[in-house]
Design a protein around this motif. Structure first.
Motif, short mmCIF file in Angstrom:
data_model
loop_
_atom_site.label_atom_id
_atom_site.label_comp_id
_atom_site.label_asym_id
_atom_site.label_seq_id
_atom_site.Cartn_x
_atom_site.Cartn_y
_atom_site.Cartn_z
N TRP A 181 35.00 22.76 -5.44
CA TRP A 181 34.62 21.98 -6.61
C TRP A 181 35.66 20.92 -6.93
CZ3 TRP A 181 29.86 22.48 -6.84
CH2 TRP A 181 29.24 23.71 -6.59
N ASP A 183 37.27 19.30 -4.62
CA ASP A 183 36.91 18.22 -3.68
C ASP A 183 35.76 17.39 -4.23
OD1 ASP A 183 38.85 18.91 -1.90
OD2 ASP A 183 37.52 19.43 -0.27
N MET A 184 34.76 18.05 -4.79
CA MET A 184 33.62 17.33 -5.36
C MET A 184 34.08 16.40 -6.49
SD MET A 184 31.04 18.29 -3.61
CE MET A 184 32.30 18.26 -2.32
N LYS A 185 34.99 16.90 -7.31
CA LYS A 185 35.50 16.11 -8.43
C LYS A 185 36.24 14.88 -7.92
CE LYS A 185 38.06 16.84 -12.72
NZ LYS A 185 38.81 17.84 -13.53
#
Length: 202
Positions: A181, A183-185
């Motif tokens: 998550w 990384d997604m951010k």
């Protein structure tokens, strides 16, 4: 990390498919506006576990140029078209091929030329456990790195003594706090050009 690997390969393939027209237009512009040289710039960089790999970018500089490995905004070796490509990070789109090949990740430390990360010692060498990335927390903090270096008297010295050690510190923090998550951010913040929270960078 297995999920990260699968996601990287899928998104790289998807990105190359979706952005093929952008890649083609940029390639044509380089061929027309910057003749006499290759469209793609290739350079050896240090990857995971210290292994060298060939990184691909769109060429943004004149063919025959000298100077430091540190780039500064306004340098004559950076062409007008190259400056635009670098500003909007379009020169880095071919790195999706590196991600698809497994040399790089979407998120991670930016890959350095030999002479930097291979000289790290002690705990700092843990950053080599990570695949280099197209973007990352240090990339977000230093998205205007070339402009920052243009404001100091000795860009090479400032990079070596201030920016590079700070990037190592941020990337170690990323390694120890990594999650899918996060990384997604970072990917979302890169797209919308938003800074990562200061508490993460400390």
């Amino acid at each position: 990390m297995f999920l990260k690997e699968i996601f990287d390969r899928f998104m790289a393939l998807f990105g190359l498919f979706m952005l093929w027209l952008v890649l083609l237009v940029v390639a044509i512009l380089i061929r027309v506006k910057m003749p006499g040289g290759p469209v793609i710039f290739k350079q050896k960089r240090v990857g995971k576990d210290g292994r060298l790999f060939t990184m691909y970018k769109f060429r943004s500089m004149t063919v025959k140029h000298g100077g430091s490995s540190v780039s500064v905004a306004g340098e004559r070796r950076i062409t007008p078209l190259g400056a635009v490509l670098r500003k909007y990070k379009l020169d880095e789109l071919p790195e999706l091929w590196n991600v698809l090949k497994g040399d790089m990740s979407l998120v991670g430390p930016r890959p350095d030329v030999p002479g930097y990360v291979d000289c790290l010692t002690g705990e700092d060498r843990e950053v080599l456990k990570l695949k280099p990335g197209i973007t990352g927390p240090a990339s977000l903090k230093y998205r205007n790195e070339e402009e920052l270096l243009a404001q100091v008297e000795n860009p090479q010295k400032y990079n070596d003594e201030v920016i590079f050690p700070d990037k190592v510190r941020i990337n170690l923090n990323y390694l120890h706090r990594w999650s899918f998550w996060l990384d997604m951010k970072i990917i979302i913040y890169t797209i919308i050009r938003k800074d990562l929270e200061e508490e993460f960078l400390k």
